[in-house]
Write an enzyme that holds these catalytic residues in place. Structure first.
Site, short mmCIF file in Angstrom:
data_model
loop_
_atom_site.label_atom_id
_atom_site.label_comp_id
_atom_site.label_asym_id
_atom_site.label_seq_id
_atom_site.Cartn_x
_atom_site.Cartn_y
_atom_site.Cartn_z
N ASP A 28 12.61 4.41 0.94
CA ASP A 28 11.82 3.75 1.99
C ASP A 28 12.68 3.33 3.17
OD1 ASP A 28 9.74 4.00 0.22
OD2 ASP A 28 9.08 1.92 0.38
N ALA A 59 0.82 -1.21 0.00
CA ALA A 59 0.00 0.00 0.00
C ALA A 59 0.85 1.26 0.00
CB ALA A 59 -0.94 -0.01 1.21
O1 PMV Z 1 7.30 1.24 -2.40
P1 PMV Z 1 6.50 2.51 -2.40
O2 PMV Z 1 5.09 2.35 -2.85
O3 PMV Z 1 6.64 3.31 -1.13
O4 PMV Z 1 7.18 3.46 -3.55
C1 PMV Z 1 8.48 3.89 -3.42
C2 PMV Z 1 8.70 5.17 -4.09
C3 PMV Z 1 9.05 5.13 -5.57
O5 PMV Z 1 9.65 6.40 -5.83
C4 PMV Z 1 7.80 4.98 -6.42
C5 PMV Z 1 10.03 4.00 -5.94
C6 PMV Z 1 11.41 4.19 -5.39
O6 PMV Z 1 12.19 3.22 -5.51
O7 PMV Z 1 11.74 5.27 -4.90
#
Ligand code: PMV
Length: 326
Positions: free
Chosen positions: A154, A105
């Protein structure tokens, strides 16, 4: 002697500004939230691979690739990676996962799981708490199992904690992360537009679309970077009205990039109708989370999301008490 059980914890995260553009070297602003993933680590019954149970599904999962295994392959590979990183003695461990954030999500569940596993395992073996650099390096190895080649926003945000500015140097394959001291607490309503199809595929599909119109896409990435830089100043000044307006702008550009969906747009317009200062998708899009910034109580926006059939919750992004001014 090892303790009976220890707990590793890591929070989830939201991306306030800059997802997708961050993959191409633009700055992103992200923050940990007040819910996350807790992993209980204890001695398993055998030593041919760690076992993972989730509080929800409750299914045991062996780290050894097993064609008859009962869990997703990526999770088994992630556990095998934990053994590589933390040593073969991790093979005899049992992990029980308690997740307060949904998977898939855009709330950082895989990075939070990776960091909670690493913290819990180190603690179980009586090692000192992993420092930031080691945690980021090891979590990245696990994140790559889930996401291919993520920007790193993240797990760097989750390992750091709080609100951060993250930027990668794509050529050098390095990154910089720094704390962003918020003048005011951020109150958010989070709505879930359903599971997304995966960060890896969203990033790959966008890369493919961009090859057909590279100059136009580049201008959008540059604009998102400019918005993140401007938002950084407004967050530091506590100018939340301006922050909300920039969230709306950022969302419009994410829509232009093709990563929004009708469910995401429905959540964004519900939030704006209910008086949110701004709203945008957060994470890879194609489903996943919408965040709405409010200046007071998020409950009315949360209730409106729920009334429209979406899972939702309120969260806030705080500074440590010593830095808090609002
Ligand atoms: O994994 P998510 O849904 O938090 O997306 C990460 C953010 C993006 O910029 C879309 C991908 C990335 O590797 O930074």
């Amino acid at each position: 002697m090892s303790p009976d059980v220890v707990f590793g914890y890591a929070p989830g995260k939201v991306i306030l500004f800059g997802e997708h553009a961050v993959v191409y070297g633009q700055p992103a602003i992200a923050a940990t939230i007040d819910r996350g993933i807790r992993v209980a680590v204890s001695q398993g019954a055998h030593d041919d691979g760690p076992i993972m149970r989730s509080n929800g599904a409750g299914l045991p999962m062996r780290a050894k690739p097993d064609p008859h295994g009962d869990g997703p392959q990526a999770l088994r590979e992630a556990l095998a990676t934990v053994v590589q990183l933390q040593g073969v003695r991790a093979k005899r461990l049992s992990f029980t996962v308690d997740a307060e954030i949904p998977a898939g999500a855009g709330l950082g569940s895989s990075a939070a799981l990776a960091i909670a596993l690493l913290r819990g395992t180190a603690q179980y073996f009586g090692e000192p708490a992993l420092d930031f650099d080691t945690l980021v390096k090891r979590a990245f190895v696990i994140e790559r199992v889930f996401h291919g080649n993520p920007s790193g926003v993240d797990h760097a945000t989750i390992a750091h904690g709080g609100c951060v500015v993250y930027q990668r140097d794509v050529g050098a394959d390095t990154f910089a992360v720094s704390a962003l001291v918020l003048k005011r607490r951020l109150r958010l309503a989070v709505g879930i537009a359903g599971p997304h199809a995966g960060t890896k595929s969203a990033v790959a599909a966008l890369r493919d679309r961009a090859t057909r119109h590279p100059a136009h896409y580049q201008r959008i990435y540059d604009s998102i970077g400019d918005i993140a830089r401007a938002a950084r100043g407004h967050l530091a000044d506590g100018a939340l009205g301006a922050v909300g307006e920039l969230m709306d702008l950022n969302h419009g550009l994410l829509n232009a990039l093709g990563v929004s969906t009708p469910a995401i747009e429905a959540l964004v317009s519900i939030a704006r109708d209910r008086g949110a200062l701004g709203a945008k998708l957060s994470g890879a899009g194609g489903g996943g989370a919408v965040i709405a910034l409010v200046d007071d109580d998020p409950a009315p926006v949360v209730s409106a999301f729920e009334a429209a059939g979406f899972a939702a919750f309120a969260t806030q992004i705080d500074q440590p008490a010593s830095q808090e001014t609002a």
